[in-house]
Design a protein around this motif. Structure first.
Motif, short mmCIF file in Angstrom:
data_model
loop_
_atom_site.label_atom_id
_atom_site.label_comp_id
_atom_site.label_asym_id
_atom_site.label_seq_id
_atom_site.Cartn_x
_atom_site.Cartn_y
_atom_site.Cartn_z
N GLY A 176 -84.23 29.38 -65.62
CA GLY A 176 -85.02 30.52 -65.17
C GLY A 176 -85.61 31.31 -66.32
O GLY A 176 -85.21 31.17 -67.48
N ALA A 242 -74.26 32.71 -65.40
CA ALA A 242 -74.35 32.18 -64.04
C ALA A 242 -74.29 33.30 -63.01
O ALA A 242 -74.95 33.24 -61.96
N SER A 243 -73.53 34.37 -63.33
CA SER A 243 -73.37 35.47 -62.38
C SER A 243 -74.66 36.25 -62.18
O SER A 243 -74.84 36.93 -61.17
N HIS A 245 -77.55 34.68 -62.22
CA HIS A 245 -78.48 33.63 -61.74
C HIS A 245 -79.29 32.99 -62.86
O HIS A 245 -80.41 32.53 -62.64
N HIS A 246 -78.69 32.92 -64.05
CA HIS A 246 -79.31 32.21 -65.17
C HIS A 246 -78.25 31.33 -65.84
O HIS A 246 -77.89 31.56 -67.01
N GLY A 255 -73.43 25.71 -63.25
CA GLY A 255 -74.86 25.61 -62.94
C GLY A 255 -75.13 24.49 -61.96
O GLY A 255 -74.22 24.01 -61.30
#
Length: 303
Positions: A176, A242-243, A245-246, A255
């Motif tokens: 992202g 990850a938390s 959203h990357h 992921g």
């Protein structure tokens, strides 16, 4: 012989071996099945097979044999040493190398190579399985790692880690496009409530974890970032990114299960900078490791 007791909670019903595997994150399911087969696990006072379906309220008792630590052998190894004196050693760890021996990895680890290189000059505070090791990085993470050659330096570095005074900068490629130029993730990390082999943001049982990140370059679908750690929890950068959203590119644990670059071996994460107060001189020293070749080539492709 140690003993452990568990009471099955509502929502945890299922196979006995699967339930215990979730409770005992450090034990493999095959090891737990062996304990069950050897009648070292009882449910409500009775021996049951691994396929037995546990129910809410069941009392499970498990006998755990004492672990017998294997003798670790020194192995000649081509170590990429950044700096060395009589107190500390800084090494650039390659991808795919395990830091210290553990189940399934009793040879080929960094410790095996250090034992050959340093002989008896390694701190012993962390025991025979982790001589010289005061902190670690994941198998597929590359970069700077400090090794302590005596207990004085071990205690000094451990205290700096505890006080969060060590400079630790990592470089990563994440999924992202991050819009803001920099930011901070301040979220406690602990064991995942269901998958005990993973970590997660855990506000109930986690420990303080703080990661500062800065965008270095944006690509069409990815972002190249620098992360600076205030704390050093297991998988901290991987869990934190990850938390929000990357997740890290190549990280199949936190992921996407499928990586767009199939040749990647694990997460794209590199420990690039480590700064400490030298245990003997008291002077601040900073060490760097260049991005590994695979990482540089990937950045070129993303352009």
């Amino acid at each position: 012989m140690d003993k452990a007791e568990f009471i099955v909670q509502p929502g945890q019903e299922g196979r006995l071996d699967a339930y215990l595997s979730g409770c005992q994150g450090e034990m493999s399911r095959s090891f737990i099945q062996k304990l069950i087969k050897n009648q070292m696990v009882f449910v409500n006072g009775k021996w049951e097979k691994g396929s037995y379906k546990v129910c809410a309220g069941d009392m499970i008792q498990m006998a755990i044999p004492e672990a017998q630590e294997p003798e670790i052998q020194a192995e000649p190894m081509d170590l990429d040493i950044i700096y060395e004196d009589s107190y500390i050693l800084l090494v650039n760890k390659p991808k795919g190398m395990v830091v210290h021996p553990a189940a399934g990895h009793y040879s080929g680890t960094l410790v095996n190579g250090l034992m050959e290189h340093c002989k008896d000059s390694l701190s012993g505070i962390n025991g025979i399985m982790r001589p010289g090791i005061v902190h670690r990085i994941d198998m597929d993470t590359t970069g700077v790692l400090i090794v302590c050659k005596n207990d004085l330096s071990h205690n000094s570095i451990a205290e700096q880690l505890k006080e969060h005074s060590i400079t630790r900068k990592y470089y990563a490629i994440v999924h992202g496009v991050i819009k803001e130029d920099e930011g901070t993730v301040d979220a406690p990390i602990g064991r995942h409530p269901i998958d005990r082999k993973k970590m997660s943001v855990n506000y109930k049982n986690g420990k303080e974890a703080i990661t500062h990140y800065k965008v270095l370059r944006r690509f069409e679908k990815f972002t190249f970032i620098e992360c600076q750690l205030e704390t050093g929890r297991t998988h901290q950068i991987r869990v934190h990114m990850a938390s929000i959203h990357h997740p890290l590119l190549g990280d199949s644990i936190y992921g996407p299960s499928r990586c767009p670059y199939s040749y990647l071996q694990g997460q794209t994460l590199h420990a690039g900078v480590l700064g400490i107060i030298h245990p003997a001189s008291g002077q601040y020293m900073e060490f760097t490791a260049p991005l590994p070749e695979y990482f540089q080539e990937l950045l070129e492709k993303l352009k």
